[in-house]
Design a protein around this motif. Structure first.
Motif, PDB file in Angstrom:
ATOM      1  N   ASP A   3       0.850  -1.190   0.000  1.00  0.00           N
ATOM      2  CA  ASP A   3       0.000   0.000   0.000  1.00  0.00           C
ATOM      3  C   ASP A   3       0.884   1.239   0.000  1.00  0.00           C
ATOM      4  O   ASP A   3       1.056   1.921   1.016  1.00  0.00           O
ATOM      5  N   GLU A   4       1.452   1.521  -1.163  1.00  0.00           N
ATOM      6  CA  GLU A   4       2.359   2.638  -1.329  1.00  0.00           C
ATOM      7  C   GLU A   4       2.017   3.372  -2.620  1.00  0.00           C
ATOM      8  O   GLU A   4       1.268   2.873  -3.457  1.00  0.00           O
ATOM      9  N   SER A   5       2.607   4.552  -2.799  1.00  0.00           N
ATOM     10  CA  SER A   5       2.320   5.339  -4.004  1.00  0.00           C
ATOM     11  C   SER A   5       2.720   4.579  -5.265  1.00  0.00           C
ATOM     12  O   SER A   5       2.001   4.585  -6.267  1.00  0.00           O
ATOM     13  N   ASP A   6       3.868   3.930  -5.226  1.00  0.00           N
ATOM     14  CA  ASP A   6       4.279   3.059  -6.324  1.00  0.00           C
ATOM     15  C   ASP A   6       4.085   1.623  -5.852  1.00  0.00           C
ATOM     16  O   ASP A   6       5.026   0.949  -5.433  1.00  0.00           O
ATOM     17  N   GLY A   7       2.836   1.172  -5.908  1.00  0.00           N
ATOM     18  CA  GLY A   7       2.491  -0.103  -5.318  1.00  0.00           C
ATOM     19  C   GLY A   7       2.744  -1.288  -6.233  1.00  0.00           C
ATOM     20  O   GLY A   7       2.867  -1.160  -7.451  1.00  0.00           O
ATOM     21  N   TYR A   8       2.783  -2.452  -5.617  1.00  0.00           N
ATOM     22  CA  TYR A   8       2.897  -3.724  -6.318  1.00  0.00           C
ATOM     23  C   TYR A   8       1.987  -4.721  -5.621  1.00  0.00           C
ATOM     24  O   TYR A   8       1.701  -4.588  -4.429  1.00  0.00           O
ATOM     25  N   PHE A   9       1.552  -5.740  -6.358  1.00  0.00           N
ATOM     26  CA  PHE A   9       0.724  -6.754  -5.735  1.00  0.00           C
ATOM     27  C   PHE A   9       0.808  -8.078  -6.490  1.00  0.00           C
ATOM     28  O   PHE A   9       1.224  -8.140  -7.649  1.00  0.00           O
ATOM     29  N   TYR A  10       0.393  -9.140  -5.796  1.00  0.00           N
ATOM     30  CA  TYR A  10       0.167 -10.446  -6.408  1.00  0.00           C
ATOM     31  C   TYR A  10      -1.330 -10.717  -6.378  1.00  0.00           C
ATOM     32  O   TYR A  10      -2.042 -10.262  -5.470  1.00  0.00           O
ATOM     33  N   ARG A  11      -1.809 -11.468  -7.350  1.00  0.00           N
ATOM     34  CA  ARG A  11      -3.235 -11.791  -7.436  1.00  0.00           C
ATOM     35  C   ARG A  11      -3.411 -13.304  -7.353  1.00  0.00           C
ATOM     36  O   ARG A  11      -2.784 -14.061  -8.082  1.00  0.00           O
ATOM     37  N   ILE A  12      -4.291 -13.722  -6.449  1.00  0.00           N
ATOM     38  CA  ILE A  12      -4.649 -15.136  -6.296  1.00  0.00           C
ATOM     39  C   ILE A  12      -6.096 -15.298  -6.738  1.00  0.00           C
ATOM     40  O   ILE A  12      -6.963 -14.515  -6.341  1.00  0.00           O
ATOM     41  N   GLY A  13      -6.350 -16.303  -7.554  1.00  0.00           N
ATOM     42  CA  GLY A  13      -7.715 -16.553  -8.023  1.00  0.00           C
ATOM     43  C   GLY A  13      -8.164 -17.961  -7.674  1.00  0.00           C
ATOM     44  O   GLY A  13      -7.358 -18.880  -7.530  1.00  0.00           O
ATOM     45  N   GLY A  14      -9.466 -18.127  -7.529  1.00  0.00           N
ATOM     46  CA  GLY A  14     -10.044 -19.450  -7.288  1.00  0.00           C
ATOM     47  C   GLY A  14     -11.407 -19.526  -7.933  1.00  0.00           C
ATOM     48  O   GLY A  14     -12.081 -18.507  -8.103  1.00  0.00           O
ATOM     49  N   ASN A  15     -11.838 -20.745  -8.317  1.00  0.00           N
ATOM     50  CA  ASN A  15     -13.163 -20.907  -8.908  1.00  0.00           C
ATOM     51  C   ASN A  15     -13.928 -22.041  -8.240  1.00  0.00           C
ATOM     52  O   ASN A  15     -13.390 -22.749  -7.380  1.00  0.00           O
ATOM     53  N   TYR A  16     -15.181 -22.222  -8.648  1.00  0.00           N
ATOM     54  CA  TYR A  16     -16.072 -23.144  -7.947  1.00  0.00           C
ATOM     55  C   TYR A  16     -15.642 -24.596  -8.078  1.00  0.00           C
ATOM     56  O   TYR A  16     -16.074 -25.452  -7.284  1.00  0.00           O
ATOM     57  N   LEU A  17     -14.789 -24.905  -9.031  1.00  0.00           N
ATOM     58  CA  LEU A  17     -14.301 -26.275  -9.199  1.00  0.00           C
ATOM     59  C   LEU A  17     -13.153 -26.595  -8.239  1.00  0.00           C
ATOM     60  O   LEU A  17     -12.697 -27.732  -8.167  1.00  0.00           O
ATOM     61  N   GLY A  18     -12.682 -25.593  -7.524  1.00  0.00           N
ATOM     62  CA  GLY A  18     -11.586 -25.816  -6.596  1.00  0.00           C
ATOM     63  C   GLY A  18     -10.221 -25.610  -7.213  1.00  0.00           C
ATOM     64  O   GLY A  18      -9.220 -26.109  -6.685  1.00  0.00           O
ATOM     65  N   ASP A  19     -10.150 -24.880  -8.318  1.00  0.00           N
ATOM     66  CA  ASP A  19      -8.873 -24.589  -8.966  1.00  0.00           C
ATOM     67  C   ASP A  19      -8.322 -23.258  -8.456  1.00  0.00           C
ATOM     68  O   ASP A  19      -9.053 -22.276  -8.383  1.00  0.00           O
ATOM     69  N   PHE A  20      -7.045 -23.241  -8.137  1.00  0.00           N
ATOM     70  CA  PHE A  20      -6.376 -22.034  -7.684  1.00  0.00           C
ATOM     71  C   PHE A  20      -5.318 -21.612  -8.697  1.00  0.00           C
ATOM     72  O   PHE A  20      -4.730 -22.445  -9.375  1.00  0.00           O
ATOM     73  N   LYS A  21      -5.053 -20.314  -8.756  1.00  0.00           N
ATOM     74  CA  LYS A  21      -3.991 -19.798  -9.605  1.00  0.00           C
ATOM     75  C   LYS A  21      -3.434 -18.535  -8.975  1.00  0.00           C
ATOM     76  O   LYS A  21      -4.099 -17.883  -8.151  1.00  0.00           O
ATOM     77  N   ILE A  22      -2.215 -18.205  -9.370  1.00  0.00           N
ATOM     78  CA  ILE A  22      -1.556 -17.020  -8.833  1.00  0.00           C
ATOM     79  C   ILE A  22      -0.828 -16.311  -9.962  1.00  0.00           C
ATOM     80  O   ILE A  22      -0.382 -16.952 -10.918  1.00  0.00           O
ATOM     81  N   SER A  23      -0.738 -15.003  -9.879  1.00  0.00           N
ATOM     82  CA  SER A  23      -0.063 -14.250 -10.930  1.00  0.00           C
ATOM     83  C   SER A  23       1.378 -14.727 -11.066  1.00  0.00           C
ATOM     84  O   SER A  23       2.064 -14.974 -10.078  1.00  0.00           O
ATOM     85  N   LYS A  24       1.808 -14.853 -12.305  1.00  0.00           N
ATOM     86  CA  LYS A  24       3.141 -15.410 -12.583  1.00  0.00           C
ATOM     87  C   LYS A  24       4.243 -14.511 -12.062  1.00  0.00           C
ATOM     88  O   LYS A  24       5.299 -14.974 -11.654  1.00  0.00           O
ATOM     89  N   SER A  25       4.011 -13.230 -12.070  1.00  0.00           N
ATOM     90  CA  SER A  25       5.010 -12.283 -11.579  1.00  0.00           C
ATOM     91  C   SER A  25       4.295 -11.153 -10.852  1.00  0.00           C
ATOM     92  O   SER A  25       3.064 -11.021 -10.917  1.00  0.00           O
ATOM     93  N   ILE A  26       5.066 -10.354 -10.159  1.00  0.00           N
ATOM     94  CA  ILE A  26       4.503  -9.231  -9.412  1.00  0.00           C
ATOM     95  C   ILE A  26       3.875  -8.227 -10.387  1.00  0.00           C
ATOM     96  O   ILE A  26       4.367  -8.035 -11.501  1.00  0.00           O
TER      97      ILE A  26
END
Length: 220
Positions: free
Chosen positions: A174-197
């Motif tokens: 939480d900064e002016s020049d911010g970065y983040f990772y994204r995690i996703g999930g769906n109803y089938l129980g599959d998870f994924k994460i962003s490959k890079s920041i």
């Protein structure tokens, strides 16, 4: 209001994908990943962010697999400064206590979280307590001790049927020049994460390049 009963049935097709041994082995592997992520958190903020993201991903996978094995419902309550795992006791959600790996996390600045569920913002703050200006300090403290803090429901849930609700969760700086990772999930129980920041604000840019992003393969 979440209706647990509407998600209890799991199709034979979904069940046929895993044996008990496979699920136990998967749990063990993910548990090791969580332990390693915790052990190697270092002084670099971007490095810490990646470790926090992968630790949370591992915990979600453990909760999902264990919910199937134990036949229980788990949930994740997300706040802007941390998260907590909950368990459904057939009547209400309550904190999950004394679990080796599914422990809550409270972040110090500048780390922060945001979650979007089924296309709707779901970062719900705890309701502020009502003003008690008419009471003395002693009476107010006594009243606060007597009144238990209500348990806020989870935004993400993992059901014993193997199903999830669709979600995207970001963990960022939480900064002016911010970065983040994204995690996703769906109803089938599959998870994924962003490959890079991802560069951007973890709240307003949570869906940045969502359709274009090259995710890692499914984490199972």
């Amino acid at each position: 209001m979440l209706r647990i009963s509407s998600y209890q049935k799991l199709s034979k097709h979904q069940q046929s994908g895993f044996t008990f041994v496979e699920i136990v082995v998967a749990l063990a592997i993910v548990a090791i990943m969580v332990a390693m992520a915790t052990a190697f958190i270092g002084p670099n903020k971007k490095g810490d962010l990646k470790n926090h993201a992968y630790k949370l991903l591992g915990q979600l996978e453990i909760a999902h697999e264990e919910s199937i094995i134990r036949g229980v419902e788990f949930g994740l309550r997300v706040e802007d400064d941390g998260y907590e795992f909950l368990i459904y006791n057939q009547e209400k959600w309550q904190p999950l206590e004394d679990h080796q790996f599914l422990k809550g996390q409270e972040f110090d600045e500048p780390f922060a979280l945001y979650v979007n569920v089924d296309g709707q913002e779901s970062l719900l703050q705890n309701a502020s307590s009502e003003s008690a200006s008419s009471k003395s300090d002693g009476e107010q403290e006594e009243s606060e001790l007597e009144e238990a803090k209500p348990i806020q429901p989870p935004q993400i849930y993992m059901l014993s049927s193997g199903e999830l609700n669709d979600f995207y969760l970001t963990i960022g700086l939480d900064e002016s020049d911010g970065y983040f990772y994204r995690i996703g999930g769906n109803y089938l129980g599959d998870f994924k994460i962003s490959k890079s920041i991802i560069q951007g604000d973890y709240q307003s840019d949570w869906d940045k390049d969502l359709d274009k992003e090259d995710f890692y393969a499914e984490q199972k």
